[in-house]
Design a protein around this motif. Sequence first.
Motif, PDB file in Angstrom:
ATOM      1  N   HIS A 157       0.916  -1.151   0.108  1.00 27.36           N
ATOM      2  CA  HIS A 157       0.075  -0.072  -0.175  1.00 27.36           C
ATOM      3  C   HIS A 157       0.799   1.184   0.021  1.00 27.36           C
ATOM      4  O   HIS A 157       1.812   1.412   0.717  1.00 27.36           O
ATOM      5  CB  HIS A 157      -0.775   0.005   1.343  1.00 27.36           C
ATOM      6  N   GLN A 158       0.383   2.165  -0.767  1.00 24.80           N
ATOM      7  CA  GLN A 158       1.500   3.344  -1.042  1.00 24.80           C
ATOM      8  C   GLN A 158       0.796   4.349   0.020  1.00 24.80           C
ATOM      9  O   GLN A 158      -0.054   4.862   0.237  1.00 24.80           O
ATOM     10  CB  GLN A 158       1.254   3.730  -2.467  1.00 24.80           C
ATOM     11  N   ARG A 159       1.876   4.986   0.796  1.00 27.00           N
ATOM     12  CA  ARG A 159       1.710   6.298   1.558  1.00 27.00           C
ATOM     13  C   ARG A 159       2.709   7.289   1.157  1.00 27.00           C
ATOM     14  O   ARG A 159       3.860   7.126   0.767  1.00 27.00           O
ATOM     15  CB  ARG A 159       2.105   6.070   3.099  1.00 27.00           C
ATOM     16  N   VAL A 160       2.259   8.335   0.723  1.00 30.16           N
ATOM     17  CA  VAL A 160       2.984   9.617   0.277  1.00 30.16           C
ATOM     18  C   VAL A 160       3.151  10.499   1.550  1.00 30.16           C
ATOM     19  O   VAL A 160       2.073  11.149   2.136  1.00 30.16           O
ATOM     20  CB  VAL A 160       2.284  10.373  -1.149  1.00 30.16           C
ATOM     21  N   ALA A 161       4.601  10.627   1.718  1.00 28.29           N
ATOM     22  CA  ALA A 161       4.581  11.733   3.095  1.00 28.29           C
ATOM     23  C   ALA A 161       4.624  13.050   2.499  1.00 28.29           C
ATOM     24  O   ALA A 161       4.433  13.416   1.524  1.00 28.29           O
ATOM     25  CB  ALA A 161       5.846  11.511   3.635  1.00 28.29           C
ATOM     26  N   ALA A 162       4.415  14.005   3.665  1.00 31.30           N
ATOM     27  CA  ALA A 162       4.285  15.413   3.463  1.00 31.30           C
ATOM     28  C   ALA A 162       5.402  15.919   2.324  1.00 31.30           C
ATOM     29  O   ALA A 162       5.063  16.927   1.875  1.00 31.30           O
ATOM     30  CB  ALA A 162       4.087  16.101   4.888  1.00 31.30           C
ATOM     31  N   ASP A 163       6.402  15.242   2.364  1.00 28.20           N
ATOM     32  CA  ASP A 163       7.605  15.862   1.486  1.00 28.20           C
ATOM     33  C   ASP A 163       7.432  15.098   0.151  1.00 28.20           C
ATOM     34  O   ASP A 163       8.398  15.298  -0.601  1.00 28.20           O
ATOM     35  CB  ASP A 163       9.008  15.576   2.062  1.00 28.20           C
ATOM     36  N   GLY A 164       6.458  14.233   0.016  1.00 31.52           N
ATOM     37  CA  GLY A 164       6.442  13.582  -1.329  1.00 31.52           C
ATOM     38  C   GLY A 164       7.134  12.231  -1.434  1.00 31.52           C
ATOM     39  O   GLY A 164       6.956  11.597  -2.501  1.00 31.52           O
ATOM     40  N   ARG A 165       7.669  11.911  -0.146  1.00 39.24           N
ATOM     41  CA  ARG A 165       8.418  10.641  -0.282  1.00 39.24           C
ATOM     42  C   ARG A 165       7.366   9.321  -0.611  1.00 39.24           C
ATOM     43  O   ARG A 165       6.428   9.539   0.287  1.00 39.24           O
ATOM     44  CB  ARG A 165       9.463  10.235   0.731  1.00 39.24           C
ATOM     45  N   LEU A 473      -4.925  13.203   3.820  1.00 38.96           N
ATOM     46  CA  LEU A 473      -4.324  14.583   4.635  1.00 38.96           C
ATOM     47  C   LEU A 473      -4.318  14.261   6.175  1.00 38.96           C
ATOM     48  O   LEU A 473      -3.599  14.683   7.023  1.00 38.96           O
ATOM     49  CB  LEU A 473      -5.444  15.560   4.308  1.00 38.96           C
ATOM     50  N   GLU A 474      -5.252  13.371   6.730  1.00 39.71           N
ATOM     51  CA  GLU A 474      -5.395  13.097   8.076  1.00 39.71           C
ATOM     52  C   GLU A 474      -4.310  12.472   8.653  1.00 39.71           C
ATOM     53  O   GLU A 474      -3.764  12.552   9.635  1.00 39.71           O
ATOM     54  CB  GLU A 474      -6.858  12.375   8.418  1.00 39.71           C
ATOM     55  N   ARG A 475      -3.909  11.553   7.732  1.00 35.47           N
ATOM     56  CA  ARG A 475      -2.632  10.656   8.198  1.00 35.47           C
ATOM     57  C   ARG A 475      -1.356  11.571   7.907  1.00 35.47           C
ATOM     58  O   ARG A 475      -0.398  11.169   9.093  1.00 35.47           O
ATOM     59  CB  ARG A 475      -2.449   9.411   7.007  1.00 35.47           C
ATOM     60  N   GLN A 476      -1.250  12.521   7.245  1.00 34.36           N
ATOM     61  CA  GLN A 476      -0.219  13.381   7.202  1.00 34.36           C
ATOM     62  C   GLN A 476      -0.218  14.471   8.422  1.00 34.36           C
ATOM     63  O   GLN A 476       0.576  15.346   8.586  1.00 34.36           O
ATOM     64  CB  GLN A 476      -0.058  14.009   5.977  1.00 34.36           C
ATOM     65  N   GLU A 477      -1.359  14.545   9.162  1.00 38.11           N
ATOM     66  CA  GLU A 477      -1.539  15.350  10.276  1.00 38.11           C
ATOM     67  C   GLU A 477      -1.637  17.049   9.725  1.00 38.11           C
ATOM     68  O   GLU A 477      -0.998  17.618  10.231  1.00 38.11           O
ATOM     69  CB  GLU A 477      -0.556  15.489  11.231  1.00 38.11           C
ATOM     70  N   ALA A 478      -2.462  17.161   8.695  1.00 31.79           N
ATOM     71  CA  ALA A 478      -2.690  18.229   8.166  1.00 31.79           C
ATOM     72  C   ALA A 478      -3.421  19.114   8.856  1.00 31.79           C
ATOM     73  O   ALA A 478      -4.032  18.664   9.883  1.00 31.79           O
ATOM     74  CB  ALA A 478      -3.440  18.059   7.013  1.00 31.79           C
ATOM     75  N   ARG A 550       7.472  12.003  -6.090  1.00 33.11           N
ATOM     76  CA  ARG A 550       7.843  13.235  -5.488  1.00 33.11           C
ATOM     77  C   ARG A 550       7.585  14.471  -6.242  1.00 33.11           C
ATOM     78  O   ARG A 550       6.975  15.422  -5.532  1.00 33.11           O
ATOM     79  CB  ARG A 550       9.178  13.199  -4.973  1.00 33.11           C
ATOM     80  N   GLN A 551       7.776  14.709  -7.257  1.00 27.72           N
ATOM     81  CA  GLN A 551       7.869  15.831  -8.192  1.00 27.72           C
ATOM     82  C   GLN A 551       6.308  16.234  -8.275  1.00 27.72           C
ATOM     83  O   GLN A 551       6.074  17.204  -8.097  1.00 27.72           O
ATOM     84  CB  GLN A 551       8.319  15.374  -9.394  1.00 27.72           C
ATOM     85  N   ILE A 552       5.295  15.458  -8.467  1.00 26.75           N
ATOM     86  CA  ILE A 552       4.181  15.771  -8.869  1.00 26.75           C
ATOM     87  C   ILE A 552       3.596  16.112  -7.609  1.00 26.75           C
ATOM     88  O   ILE A 552       2.610  16.984  -7.397  1.00 26.75           O
ATOM     89  CB  ILE A 552       3.101  14.487  -9.267  1.00 26.75           C
ATOM     90  N   HIS A 553       3.844  15.473  -6.312  1.00 27.32           N
ATOM     91  CA  HIS A 553       3.146  15.608  -5.054  1.00 27.32           C
ATOM     92  C   HIS A 553       3.717  17.067  -4.602  1.00 27.32           C
ATOM     93  O   HIS A 553       2.954  18.060  -3.984  1.00 27.32           O
ATOM     94  CB  HIS A 553       3.696  14.677  -3.927  1.00 27.32           C
ATOM     95  N   THR A 554       4.993  17.268  -4.729  1.00 32.12           N
ATOM     96  CA  THR A 554       5.525  18.841  -4.388  1.00 32.12           C
ATOM     97  C   THR A 554       4.609  19.823  -5.302  1.00 32.12           C
ATOM     98  O   THR A 554       4.514  20.963  -4.750  1.00 32.12           O
ATOM     99  CB  THR A 554       7.097  18.642  -4.667  1.00 32.12           C
TER     100      THR A 554
END
Length: 845
Positions: A157-165, A473-478, A550-554
């Motif tokens: 399962h893919q999780r994307v961190a706040a920095d896009g990793r 966003l909830e998981r990233q503590e937005a 990462r590029q797209i997320h950023t």
Amino acid sequence: MTILGRITVLPRVPKALERLERLAHNLAWTWDPDARVLFRALDEELWDRVGHNPLALLRDVDQARLDAMAEDPAFLAQLELVAAHFEAHLDEVGWFGREIGEADTYAYFCAEYGWHEGTATYSGGLGILAGDHTKAASELGVPLVAVGMWYPEGYFHQRVAADGRQEAVYQRTSPDEQPMERVVDDAGQPVRVHLRVFGREVVVGAWRAWVGRIPVHLLDVDLPENHPDDRALLARLYGGDQRTRIAQEMILGIAGVRMLRALGIAPTTWHMNEGHSAFMALERCRELVAAGMPFDQARELVAASTVFTVHTPVAAGNDAFPFDLVTQAFAGDWNALGLRQHDFLELGRADHGWGPVFSMPALALRFTTGRNGVAQLHGDTSRRMWSVLWPEVPTEEIPIGHVTNGVHTGTWVAAEVRDLVTRELPQDWRTRLDDVDMWRPVADLDPAELWAVRQHIKAQSVRFLRRRVARQLERQEASATALADASELFDPAALTIGFARRFATYKRATLVLRDLDRLHAILSDPERPVQLVFAGKAHPADEGGQELVRQIHTLSHEPRFHGRILFVEDYDMAVGRALTRGVDVWLNNPRRPLEASGTSGQKAAMNGVLNLSILDGWWPEGFDGLNGWAIGGVREYADEARGDEADADQLYDLLEREVVPLYYQRDEHGVPTEWMRRSARAIATVTPRFNAQRMVKDYVRKYYAPASERGRAFAADDGALAADLAAWRKRIAEHWSTVHFQGHPLEKGARRIGDELEVEAVFNPRGLRGEDIVIELVYGLESDGLQRGLHHVRMEKVEAYPDGGERYVARFAPAISGRLVYGVRAYPTHPGLAHPSDAVAIRWG
């Protein structure tokens, strides 16, 4: 307080609802929207919480709710209809029984299967294709039995961190939570088979899942009899290092054959879907050698009834192993084939420019007589890529054909589109999906009506995607503000472009981001807003693909693109359905010709979404000029940077000049009439030609049935034909290097079309019989270089010389004009060859 223990108390399904349990245990519910509505009605919130898994739903639903629904006349009536439809499907004869009717059994081997997001036995396109293949086979009544592997942790399962990793998260699933049953014998004991992997015995069991009427056997090594390291071999799909990977493929190919044998299943055709299962051919040879047959004869017998589908069009992307690793894995087991170690390793040898390796596709290609790519262009790409196995054979004569992929309409077409076309088509349209003429009226759907349906589907998808992003966003503590903004993401009124697929670098997910200023101008027009939605996973070992994520997320968090570029994490079948149904444009821009097929675009088109795609994969066959757009032409660039620049420029140009203006060109009622005409045309032209039923019919007619017939012919009379062909190959191998062949060119000068020409050649067979050899002249356009577009002229023997030589002459009038090239060639032939090039011997004079 102290908790002494835990216990799970399951609800008791009332007798009136018992058929729900049978429905839940067969994956036919995954393509029956009425069945899914039935399960959702039990508890809509719980249905979403358990990932649309009916077994988990029936495990967790409140007893009072079950009791209430058992007294609900409307629910019971709907259950009766769904159950009756399910039972009728299991009992119907189907297309195969009506039109083929042979007593055959087709074994289908694949490393992954994607039936539903709740079963984590798939990673991407290959698995979804295999899932759709089994579903269509059930609808058609094809006698298919499938073999795969059970992965307790599935794909990540893919999780994307706040920095896009990108972070890979694995979740262990119990087989008890899936619609599967342990495979047992008549006495109720689990069936077990054994094999040696790296010198240690591994015990293999299996779980059986039913896809309609198709049984799928998922091999399992997570058994107490196994060493802890071996129990983990199948823990993850495509997990581990090369040692784990080759072990997985030994289990699939070798234990897969042994499991079918243990169950008394005797396939007449064996289909290897990708090279992962290629060891299957060696195991079948071992069986025959153990019964007293020489290996060369066994090889002919096995190849006669085996089909192989090539997928990955990039040589480096195919599974290949160092020879020393293969040696360690098999640890002397080549003796059971009657082979020496060197000869065993040669069976898989291939070299694509970085040194010889043991290639699984090369092994598969050598042990099959039916071979295919997954699109017309991909077939040509595969012939070029694997021409090293057929030296001196013109590209178009490499014996690899194609069956263009199709998708399962019941799984991927929205119910609203299904209901709309039902009003335009005959009552039996679901059994005639590949009837092109039947679909023509759909092209004339009322634009306003189709627009209303498309807007409704889009609204559904927007709600789904908002929920996914909110959880992300909830998981990233937005912040609270960011969470509130999530409820406004995905403007339903904006032209929405979707891009969702595996994030391999050749698929160029960031091509549309190449000129950010130009892109910003396209997205930010207040009168004609546009938004981009991305989804996709990069393999945990693919750093280049993860960088694209990462590029797209950023970029999506930059102020000028916020709310206009969005990345949805954890791409799965649920996200795939939402996007292929709910966007307006489906973007696909791989480097041609590296896309094998690209079936997501087919799903989109069947829902009225317009493709904006490179002419790669299936799109050259599907694009008719009015059902979407083509980026670029058929040119292939050696310089990747130049190709990227050219394709990006045309992509922007199409968006600016055609796509965006057409979407916002509205009539007095706000309907984009011309856009909807293209949308209706996409449904009408793509659905009949690119559905999974048509695909499976093609496999049956072109590959399965012929392979079964070849297998019977080769097995007759104790394998007499196989023995004769094996002896013939040996004779050819002994003498072919000594034959003499020399052609005599024409005198130089131009000729007129219609003029008769005469070309001579001298051939000395040096011990071979005349009936073993074909002597012919071939010619074609100079630009084709005797690789394609060939014209054939059989040469006739006109004279025999005392030394054993023979003079041959071809008299012909060229059928084409222009700058031509010609050549003469000799090649051996045998009635047992499925294709002349399978002699793997040719001599040009």
